[in-house]
Design an enzyme around this catalytic site. Structure first.
Site, PDB file in Angstrom:
ATOM      1  N   ASP A 154      14.161 -41.808 -10.779  1.00  0.00           N
ATOM      2  CA  ASP A 154      13.519 -42.673  -9.780  1.00  0.00           C
ATOM      3  C   ASP A 154      12.233 -42.004  -9.287  1.00  0.00           C
ATOM      4  O   ASP A 154      12.224 -40.813  -8.988  1.00  0.00           O
ATOM      5  CB  ASP A 154      14.472 -42.885  -8.603  1.00  0.00           C
ATOM      6  N   HIS A 227      12.444 -54.181 -14.310  1.00  0.00           N
ATOM      7  CA  HIS A 227      11.954 -53.638 -13.038  1.00  0.00           C
ATOM      8  C   HIS A 227      10.542 -53.084 -13.178  1.00  0.00           C
ATOM      9  O   HIS A 227       9.676 -53.328 -12.326  1.00  0.00           O
ATOM     10  CB  HIS A 227      12.912 -52.550 -12.555  1.00  0.00           C
TER      11      HIS A 227
END
Length: 359
Positions: A154, A227
């Site tokens: 992330d 995403h």
């Protein structure tokens, strides 16, 4: 082209660009009726309290960033407002939505050790006892090599160096608040059982990156609802518009248990993060929502302005009663806004936040 970021000691930013740490605590508070002065009194003391706790373990790198919500700004300060500050706007798509939930004050604590974050969080909440209420709290932790609980790295696309400062720091476009930033926070709960049932190839197509090597998929094979595809934002000049993400996993095993990602995105203007959220929840084009949302449900959402350090040290004057700034009027404004805030079950989205994502 965006204006340059002014420099100088008076425009020293808060510790927004601190590198990702092993531990974090995120606190969202609402200011109680009559609690405005206690909050104002705390702001100039934040730096000293952080130093006092951090001095006990300087290698821990303890930092504290404070953000102030739109309604709270009018209750705390007279005079001008940051140009981009407004309540978080709910984003509703055909299948998923990003709710707006109450929040007047955000405290983002980070360190290499959780005990430092915990100690400072305790001191701050004790100072605000009877003046502000914690409506959401999450203890974030580093998960292996900066991965989220879905198993993917992330924050890979965070800008670095000068680009990072330009992405998050208000400049000459709002000179009175130069050195500040905007931050949006959301709590996402993951349906890990459903996610882990997907083959890795399908997970990679949902994210838009490979799981092990963290390499972005080629445009020829990257799905338009991934995403990565939906969170890329470009300006009118074709340049990529960026934010800084300091997301952290969190979780507990009480009751049915809950786990997820605490999203926190800093930006020079909230417009960039808001466009990303519209792309995710509505789609680009509409109808192609972010595939991750089929496994990850947003249960909170709020927006704050992070003033430069000098403003915290010497806050603007309090609003005067003659200017419509009485505590009673401020509470009325806050209550009116709270009535419009959308939460799935009518609560403040605290306590058990377990939800079943639509699939």
């Amino acid at each position: 082209m965006e204006s340059a970021v002014p420099s100088g000691p008076a425009l020293q930013s808060q510790a927004v660009l601190t590198p990702l740490t092993s531990a974090a605590i995120f606190l969202v508070l609402t200011i109680d009726p009559g609690g405005e002065q206690a909050v104002r009194d705390l702001l100039p003391d934040l730096a000293g309290l952080r130093r006092a706790v951090g001095f006990r373990a300087p290698e821990g790198g303890l930092t504290c960033v404070a953000g102030i919500g739109s309604d709270a700004w009018d209750r705390l300060f007279a005079g001008p407002r940051p140009a981009g500050l407004h309540p978080f706007r709910e984003v509703a798509g055909a299948r998923h939505r990003a709710p707006a939930t109450p929040g007047d004050l955000l405290l983002h604590l980070r360190a290499a050790r959780m005990d430092l974050c915990f100690e400072l969080a305790g001191q701050l909440t004790r100072r605000l006892a009877g003046a502000a209420t914690v409506v959401d709290a999450a203890h974030g932790f580093r998960y292996f090599d900066d991965r989220d609980l879905l198993g993917f790295v992330d924050g890979t696309e965070n800008p670095e160096g000068r680009a990072a400062a330009e992405a998050v720091t208000v400049g000459a476009e709002d000179r009175g608040f130069a050195g500040g930033s905007y931050v949006i926070v959301q709590k996402y709960l993951h349906d890990l059982a459903a996610w882990n049932a997907l083959p890795v190839e399908q997970q990679e197509r949902a994210v838009g990156r490979t799981k092990l090597a963290d390499v972005e998929l080629d445009d020829a094979v990257k799905p338009p609802d991934s995403h990565v595809a939906l969170t890329g934002v470009t300006g009118p000049d074709g340049r990529e518009r960026q934010i800084m993400r300091f997301n952290m996993p969190f979780g507990s095993f009480e009751g049915e248990g809950e786990s997820g990602t605490y999203f926190i995105g800093y930006a020079r203007t909230p417009e960039v993060t808001e466009e990303m959220l519209r792309n995710m929840f509505v789609g680009r084009p509409p109808g192609t929502h972010d595939r991750l949302l089929d496994f990850s449900t947003a249960v909170t959402g709020s927006l704050y302005f992070v003033p430069a350090a000098a403003l915290l040290d010497d806050p603007p004057p309090a609003p005067s009663p003659s200017a419509g700034g009485t505590a009673a009027e401020a509470v009325t404004r806050t209550a009116a806004h709270a009535a419009t805030v959308s939460v799935p079950d009518g609560s403040l989205a605290i306590g058990s936040l377990k939800r079943t994502p639509a699939r």
